[in-house]
Write an enzyme that holds these catalytic residues in place. Structure first.
Site, mmCIF file in Angstrom:
data_model
loop_
_atom_site.group_PDB
_atom_site.id
_atom_site.type_symbol
_atom_site.label_atom_id
_atom_site.label_comp_id
_atom_site.label_asym_id
_atom_site.label_seq_id
_atom_site.Cartn_x
_atom_site.Cartn_y
_atom_site.Cartn_z
ATOM 1 N N LYS A 12 -12.757 5.182 3.630
ATOM 2 C CA LYS A 12 -12.970 3.998 2.785
ATOM 3 C C LYS A 12 -14.303 3.329 3.141
ATOM 4 C CE LYS A 12 -8.218 2.242 2.075
ATOM 5 N NZ LYS A 12 -7.352 1.091 2.376
ATOM 6 N N ASP A 68 -5.551 -4.677 0.121
ATOM 7 C CA ASP A 68 -4.145 -4.290 0.175
ATOM 8 C C ASP A 68 -3.781 -3.727 -1.196
ATOM 9 O OD1 ASP A 68 -1.885 -3.908 1.719
ATOM 10 O OD2 ASP A 68 -0.959 -5.769 1.091
HETATM 11 P P1 IMP Z 1 -3.222 0.515 1.473
HETATM 12 O O1 IMP Z 1 -3.037 -0.967 1.294
HETATM 13 O O2 IMP Z 1 -4.534 1.040 0.924
HETATM 14 O O3 IMP Z 1 -2.938 0.968 2.870
HETATM 15 O O4 IMP Z 1 -2.098 1.213 0.550
HETATM 16 C C1 IMP Z 1 -0.696 0.980 0.779
HETATM 17 C C2 IMP Z 1 0.104 2.169 0.291
HETATM 18 O O5 IMP Z 1 -0.041 2.312 -1.144
HETATM 19 C C3 IMP Z 1 -0.343 3.525 0.853
HETATM 20 O O6 IMP Z 1 0.292 3.815 2.059
HETATM 21 C C4 IMP Z 1 0.089 4.477 -0.238
HETATM 22 O O7 IMP Z 1 1.459 4.773 -0.113
HETATM 23 C C5 IMP Z 1 -0.108 3.678 -1.504
HETATM 24 N N1 IMP Z 1 -1.435 3.934 -2.094
HETATM 25 C C6 IMP Z 1 -2.538 3.145 -2.007
HETATM 26 N N2 IMP Z 1 -3.566 3.687 -2.693
HETATM 27 C C7 IMP Z 1 -3.103 4.842 -3.209
HETATM 28 C C8 IMP Z 1 -3.707 5.851 -4.003
HETATM 29 O O8 IMP Z 1 -4.899 5.808 -4.373
HETATM 30 N N3 IMP Z 1 -2.915 6.881 -4.334
HETATM 31 C C9 IMP Z 1 -1.616 6.989 -3.955
HETATM 32 N N4 IMP Z 1 -1.005 6.095 -3.202
HETATM 33 C C10 IMP Z 1 -1.737 5.008 -2.831
#
Ligand code: IMP
Length: 198
Positions: A12, A68
């Site tokens: 990221k 998030d």
């Molecule tokens: P984070 O806040 O980016 O850590 O996302 C939280 C959760 O959402 C991740 O652990 C994934 O399960 C889901 N997630 C976030 N972005 C994506 C994506 O682009 N594709 C699929 N799942 C996602």
């Protein structure tokens, strides 16, 4: 200008750094030797992103942003939402033997069994704390939950999420296309436009 992104995710960091261009030096948590888990214990994406950004801002007194993301399924009243990462582990844990992403997908497909309205969206909220003031940016990609998993690219719920206007799931899609249309890209582009206008 120097900016902190409250993440440990190198991928990221690199992606956003390239988008920001030479005027910004982006630092991640590992550059600051932050090894503790940053609290994110609220019930909305907005509050969690804000909590993470302020935690780092208060600790270092340096401008910072945090993100998030959640998958929001209409027929499930917005679940798994803010609990997307640990969906299969909340309440009565299901599929504890599976790795989290696979368990989450299994649970989601089970919950959606027999439901024909499969609309869903990924939503990312970015909270930026700049010189002590907070700004938020939202990115949404609408789509639907497929009847079964397909594809092995990407991560998380990608094998069951089909974005609107496309026949394939995110996990079947070329990564550069996903990164152009994704919830995260949309939120990040808003952040970048804001910073460029400063
Ligand atoms: P984070 O806040 O980016 O850590 O996302 C939280 C959760 O959402 C991740 O652990 C994934 O399960 C889901 N997630 C976030 N972005 C994506 C994506 O682009 N594709 C699929 N799942 C996602």
């Amino acid at each position: 200008m120097e900016l902190i992104f409250a993440t440990n995710n190198r991928h990221k960091l690199k992606e956003i750094s390239a988008l920001l261009g030479d005027n910004y030096t982006l630092l991640g948590l590992s550059d600051l030797d932050v090894s503790e888990k940053i609290p994110e214990d609220h019930e909305t994406l907005e509050e969690n992103a804000s909590q993470k950004a302020w935690y780092i801002y208060n600790k270092f007194k340096r401008s910072c942003f945090a993100d998030d993301t959640g998958l929001e399924v209409t027929a499930l009243n917005g679940a798994p939402g803010v609990y997307s990462a640990r969906y299969s582990r909340i309440g009565h844990p299901v599929f504890p033997e599976m790795e989290p992403a696979a368990g989450n997908i299994r649970k989601l497909l089970l919950e959606m069994e027999g439901i024909s309205g499969r609309a869903a969206q990924f939503r990312t909220v970015i909270a930026l704390v700049l010189n002590g003031t907070e700004y938020q940016f939202e990115g949404v990609v609408k789509g639907e939950i497929a009847l079964s998993s397909s594809g092995n690219m990407g991560f998380g719920y990608d094998p069951v999420f089909r974005p609107e206007g496309y026949n394939e799931t995110f996990a079947l899609m070329d990564l550069s296309l996903k990164n152009r249309i994704s919830h995260r890209a949309r939120a990040i582009n808003k952040l970048i436009e804001f910073l460029k206008g400063m």
